[in-house]
Design a protein around this motif. Structure first.
Motif, mmCIF file in Angstrom:
data_model
loop_
_atom_site.group_PDB
_atom_site.id
_atom_site.type_symbol
_atom_site.label_atom_id
_atom_site.label_comp_id
_atom_site.label_asym_id
_atom_site.label_seq_id
_atom_site.Cartn_x
_atom_site.Cartn_y
_atom_site.Cartn_z
ATOM 1 N N SER A 206 0.837 -1.207 0.000
ATOM 2 C CA SER A 206 0.000 0.000 0.000
ATOM 3 C C SER A 206 0.867 1.249 0.000
ATOM 4 C CB SER A 206 -0.921 0.008 1.217
ATOM 5 O OG SER A 206 -1.816 -1.075 1.181
ATOM 6 N N SER A 207 1.989 1.194 0.716
ATOM 7 C CA SER A 207 2.915 2.331 0.718
ATOM 8 C C SER A 207 3.480 2.563 -0.676
ATOM 9 C CB SER A 207 4.056 2.092 1.705
ATOM 10 O OG SER A 207 3.558 1.959 3.020
ATOM 11 N N ILE A 208 3.808 1.457 -1.362
ATOM 12 C CA ILE A 208 4.371 1.562 -2.716
ATOM 13 C C ILE A 208 3.345 2.140 -3.679
ATOM 14 C CG2 ILE A 208 5.223 0.221 -4.698
ATOM 15 C CD1 ILE A 208 6.500 -1.702 -2.635
ATOM 16 N N ALA A 258 -8.389 6.171 0.768
ATOM 17 C CA ALA A 258 -7.580 4.958 0.592
ATOM 18 C C ALA A 258 -6.513 4.843 1.673
ATOM 19 C CB ALA A 258 -6.933 4.953 -0.794
ATOM 20 N N MET A 259 -5.898 5.969 2.047
ATOM 21 C CA MET A 259 -4.886 5.946 3.109
ATOM 22 C C MET A 259 -5.513 5.587 4.457
ATOM 23 S SD MET A 259 -2.170 9.002 2.312
ATOM 24 C CE MET A 259 -3.370 10.320 2.236
ATOM 25 N N CYS A 260 -6.732 6.073 4.695
ATOM 26 C CA CYS A 260 -7.414 5.746 5.960
ATOM 27 C C CYS A 260 -7.677 4.247 6.082
ATOM 28 C CB CYS A 260 -8.745 6.506 6.042
ATOM 29 S SG CYS A 260 -8.562 8.282 6.191
ATOM 30 N N ILE A 261 -7.920 3.586 4.949
ATOM 31 C CA ILE A 261 -8.250 2.154 4.974
ATOM 32 C C ILE A 261 -6.999 1.278 4.976
ATOM 33 C CG2 ILE A 261 -9.359 0.268 3.681
ATOM 34 C CD1 ILE A 261 -11.385 2.083 4.931
ATOM 35 N N GLN A 273 -16.608 2.559 10.941
ATOM 36 C CA GLN A 273 -16.063 3.752 10.291
ATOM 37 C C GLN A 273 -15.453 3.379 8.937
ATOM 38 O OE1 GLN A 273 -12.568 5.380 12.134
ATOM 39 N NE2 GLN A 273 -12.932 7.434 11.358
ATOM 40 N N GLY A 274 -14.739 2.245 8.890
ATOM 41 C CA GLY A 274 -14.125 1.777 7.651
ATOM 42 C C GLY A 274 -15.143 1.517 6.554
ATOM 43 N N LYS A 275 -16.325 1.005 6.935
ATOM 44 C CA LYS A 275 -17.377 0.732 5.936
ATOM 45 C C LYS A 275 -17.829 2.016 5.252
ATOM 46 C CE LYS A 275 -19.367 -3.149 8.494
ATOM 47 N NZ LYS A 275 -20.568 -3.587 9.228
ATOM 48 N N PHE A 276 -18.052 3.062 6.040
ATOM 49 C CA PHE A 276 -18.559 4.308 5.460
ATOM 50 C C PHE A 276 -17.481 5.029 4.649
ATOM 51 C CE2 PHE A 276 -21.748 3.564 8.771
ATOM 52 C CZ PHE A 276 -22.920 3.811 8.046
ATOM 53 N N ILE A 277 -16.217 4.921 5.084
ATOM 54 C CA ILE A 277 -15.114 5.489 4.292
ATOM 55 C C ILE A 277 -15.019 4.752 2.962
ATOM 56 C CG2 ILE A 277 -12.613 5.797 4.158
ATOM 57 C CD1 ILE A 277 -12.605 6.129 7.208
ATOM 58 N N ALA A 278 -15.089 3.412 3.026
ATOM 59 C CA ALA A 278 -15.026 2.596 1.806
ATOM 60 C C ALA A 278 -16.212 2.898 0.898
ATOM 61 C CB ALA A 278 -14.989 1.118 2.164
#
Length: 309
Positions: A206-208, A258-261, A273-278
């Motif tokens: 993910s960093s790459i 994307a960074m939050c997930i 929280q992850g569901k709503f961000i996604a």
């Protein structure tokens, strides 16, 4: 099932996508919202693809990459939204093991491809603003096609690696995925074994594909900002701010969620929280991209007038 109570999933198994079942009163509302945004995604992105193909004035590197982005968003949304709509509408919230594998592979592949494609689009804007005299040489049609192929190949290769490692992990007896789609962090929570190696692989990759592209994009726009400050022409400034501002807005809408997930361990995510961000970056963002790029775009308005006329 083996002696430790772990199950190796077979192709006959099913997963239960819990999604938003904790908020049953929200499911009908979300169904309508997702359906509207999906319709906007289909019509908006198809409009850009068709217009870029039909109008010869739009046969430029910028619109070639924008057409790739629109096609990518179409595929990305279609890889999971129909399944999400079925799950939101009815009590049946299952997905087959094979369906889950396919959904994970394509959503991850297309998401990664978009990360790389946004870098390429920022380079195109850098070349147009900072190297205008060499632009046609730098962004030769053959080179543009090679860049587009590199974006798609890198995305699908990265996804193959993640999908293989994710589905290799032994799963617990239950099959309840606390998400509305098959995603790596949610699936890793089903494992009965230590998944730190998988989480580390996810964070490194993910960093790459998230941090490095973001750094390259910001570097391109840093150079563009310096070039813009030297400009004397008001018209030139307006055109640069129009195209580059739209691209930066799309970059922000995509990379921040994307960074939050993906840039924190799955265990560290708040699942709700992850569901709503996604939901935002998978449903809302693809529908907004066509509006952001075309709303104040003179080239597109001109192309529409020529097409209608």
């Amino acid at each position: 099932m083996n002696d430790n109570g772990k199950i190796n999933a077979s192709f006959e198994d099913y997963f239960f996508l819990l999604g938003f079942s904790n908020w049953p009163h929200l499911e009908v509302v979300l169904f309508v919202i997702v359906l509207i945004f999906y319709f906007m995604t289909l019509t908006g992105n198809l409009f850009i693809i068709i217009l870029s193909y039909l109008d010869s004035h739009l046969h430029t590197p910028m619109y070639f990459f924008l057409s790739n982005l629109s096609f990518l968003d179409l595929c990305y949304s279609t890889s999971f939204i129909p399944q999400l709509l079925v799950n939101l509408w009815g009590p049946e919230k299952t997905i087959s093991y094979t369906g889950c594998m396919i959904q994970l592979y394509f959503s991850l592949a297309l998401g990664t491809t978009e990360c790389v494609l946004l870098v390429v689009m920022s380079y195109d804007r850098y070349a147009a603003v900072c190297r205008p005299l060499h632009y046609t040489v730098l962004m030769h049609p053959r080179f543009c096609h090679l860049l587009a192929v590199a974006c798609w190949v890198s995305g699908f290769t990265n996804s193959a690696l993640h999908s293989f490692f994710t589905f290799w992990v032994p799963l617990c007896g239950h099959r309840q995925v606390d998400h509305f789609l098959c995603e790596v962090p949610a699936l890793l929570r089903l494992s009965c074994v230590d998944t730190r190696a998988n989480e580390l692989t996810l964070m490194v990759m993910s960093s790459i594909f998230v941090l490095i592209p973001l750094i390259l994009i910001l570097s391109s726009y840093g150079a563009i900002a310096r070039a813009v400050l030297k400009m004397q022409s008001t018209t030139g400034l307006q055109k640069v701010f129009g195209t580059c501002g739209a691209h930066l807005m799309v970059v922000s809408l995509f990379f921040i969620p994307a960074m939050c997930i993906y840039l924190q361990p799955p265990s560290g995510n708040s699942q709700d929280q992850g569901k709503f961000i996604a939901l935002f970056y998978t449903v809302v963002t693809p529908s907004l991209n066509p509006l952001i790029y075309t709303l104040r775009n003179r080239d597109v308005r001109g192309a529409v007038k020529r097409l209608v006329g």
